[in-house]
Design a protein around this motif. Structure first.
Motif, PDB file in Angstrom:
ATOM      1  N   ARG A  91      50.382  13.415  61.109  1.00 41.78           N
ATOM      2  CA  ARG A  91      50.118  14.211  60.440  1.00 41.78           C
ATOM      3  C   ARG A  91      49.976  14.154  58.822  1.00 41.78           C
ATOM      4  O   ARG A  91      48.618  13.743  58.344  1.00 41.78           O
ATOM      5  CB  ARG A  91      49.726  15.641  60.074  1.00 41.78           C
ATOM      6  CG  ARG A  91      49.729  16.861  61.337  1.00 41.78           C
ATOM      7  CD  ARG A  91      49.892  17.793  61.352  1.00 41.78           C
ATOM      8  NE  ARG A  91      51.167  18.167  61.452  1.00 41.78           N
ATOM      9  CZ  ARG A  91      51.997  19.437  61.408  1.00 41.78           C
ATOM     10  NH1 ARG A  91      51.796  20.561  61.536  1.00 41.78           N
ATOM     11  NH2 ARG A  91      52.681  19.321  61.601  1.00 41.78           N
ATOM     12  N   ARG A 102      44.560  11.600  67.069  1.00 42.38           N
ATOM     13  CA  ARG A 102      43.438  13.080  67.895  1.00 42.38           C
ATOM     14  C   ARG A 102      41.843  12.762  67.760  1.00 42.38           C
ATOM     15  O   ARG A 102      41.742  13.362  68.801  1.00 42.38           O
ATOM     16  CB  ARG A 102      43.535  14.196  66.526  1.00 42.38           C
ATOM     17  CG  ARG A 102      45.138  14.518  66.958  1.00 42.38           C
ATOM     18  CD  ARG A 102      45.505  16.010  65.712  1.00 42.38           C
ATOM     19  NE  ARG A 102      44.851  17.364  66.539  1.00 42.38           N
ATOM     20  CZ  ARG A 102      43.471  17.440  65.966  1.00 42.38           C
ATOM     21  NH1 ARG A 102      43.329  17.317  64.925  1.00 42.38           N
ATOM     22  NH2 ARG A 102      42.705  19.015  66.620  1.00 42.38           N
ATOM     23  N   LYS A 103      41.341  12.088  67.320  1.00 41.65           N
ATOM     24  CA  LYS A 103      40.369  11.822  66.926  1.00 41.65           C
ATOM     25  C   LYS A 103      39.997  10.659  67.781  1.00 41.65           C
ATOM     26  O   LYS A 103      38.193  11.166  68.580  1.00 41.65           O
ATOM     27  CB  LYS A 103      39.756  11.805  65.924  1.00 41.65           C
ATOM     28  CG  LYS A 103      40.021  12.612  64.929  1.00 41.65           C
ATOM     29  CD  LYS A 103      38.913  12.786  63.536  1.00 41.65           C
ATOM     30  CE  LYS A 103      39.366  14.003  62.663  1.00 41.65           C
ATOM     31  NZ  LYS A 103      38.426  15.237  62.528  1.00 41.65           N
ATOM     32  N   ASN A 115      49.708  13.296  66.425  1.00 40.59           N
ATOM     33  CA  ASN A 115      48.491  14.052  66.205  1.00 40.59           C
ATOM     34  C   ASN A 115      48.367  13.903  64.809  1.00 40.59           C
ATOM     35  O   ASN A 115      47.724  14.130  64.162  1.00 40.59           O
ATOM     36  CB  ASN A 115      48.983  15.497  66.122  1.00 40.59           C
ATOM     37  CG  ASN A 115      50.228  15.492  65.275  1.00 40.59           C
ATOM     38  OD1 ASN A 115      50.591  14.477  64.711  1.00 40.59           O
ATOM     39  ND2 ASN A 115      50.939  16.690  64.523  1.00 40.59           N
TER      40      ASN A 115
END
Ligand SMILES: [Zn+2]
Ligand SMILES: [Zn+2]
Length: 133
Positions: free
Chosen positions: A110, A30-31, A25
């Motif tokens: 993250r 994620r993108k 993540n």
């Protein structure tokens, strides 16, 4: 093992099924929407045109490659400033049945902004078990 992007204009072939798949993540993962497996760059074959994206908000160490027609992420390679033989392949291009039983590692990335930052595995599963993929 061979996979294709959504429009089938780009194919990715790897020498063997991966021993595990990373679902992470961090912002990049994620993108890009990818679930990664890793290979030495000289062992994979990409056929078809891809375009590249390199982040400019950090000292990027990965180049994202994607199909210019359907937009699917195909793989990543290292940037020129961060040489590595490791290439990430988006295993979501492969039919799920081909990946049955492979371990999936869910990683918390993250806080990753540097290539030396650590990723923490927060859970694992296996393709086809109903909780991974
Ligand atoms: Zn495509
Ligand atoms: Zn990530």
């Amino acid at each position: 093992l061979k996979g294709e992007c959504l429009c089938r204009r780009v194919s990715v072939e790897v020498p063997a099924a991966p021993s595990y798949i990373n679902i992470c993540n961090c912002k990049f993962c994620r993108k890009s929407g990818a679930a990664w497996a890793y290979y030495d760059d000289h062992t994979i074959t990409i056929v078809g045109e891809t375009r590249q994206f390199i982040r400019d908000d950090i000292d990027a160490w990965l180049v994202a490659h994607f199909c210019p027609t359907c937009g699917a992420t195909t793989h990543y390679t290292p940037t020129a400033a961060h040489q590595s033989e490791r290439t990430g392949v988006n295993t979501r291009l492969f039919e799920q049945d081909l990946l049955a039983g492979i371990e999936v590692r869910f990683q918390d990335g993250r806080n990753v902004v540097d290539e030396n930052d650590r990723f923490v595995v927060t859970a694992t599963g296996h393709i086809g078990d109903g909780s991974a993929f």
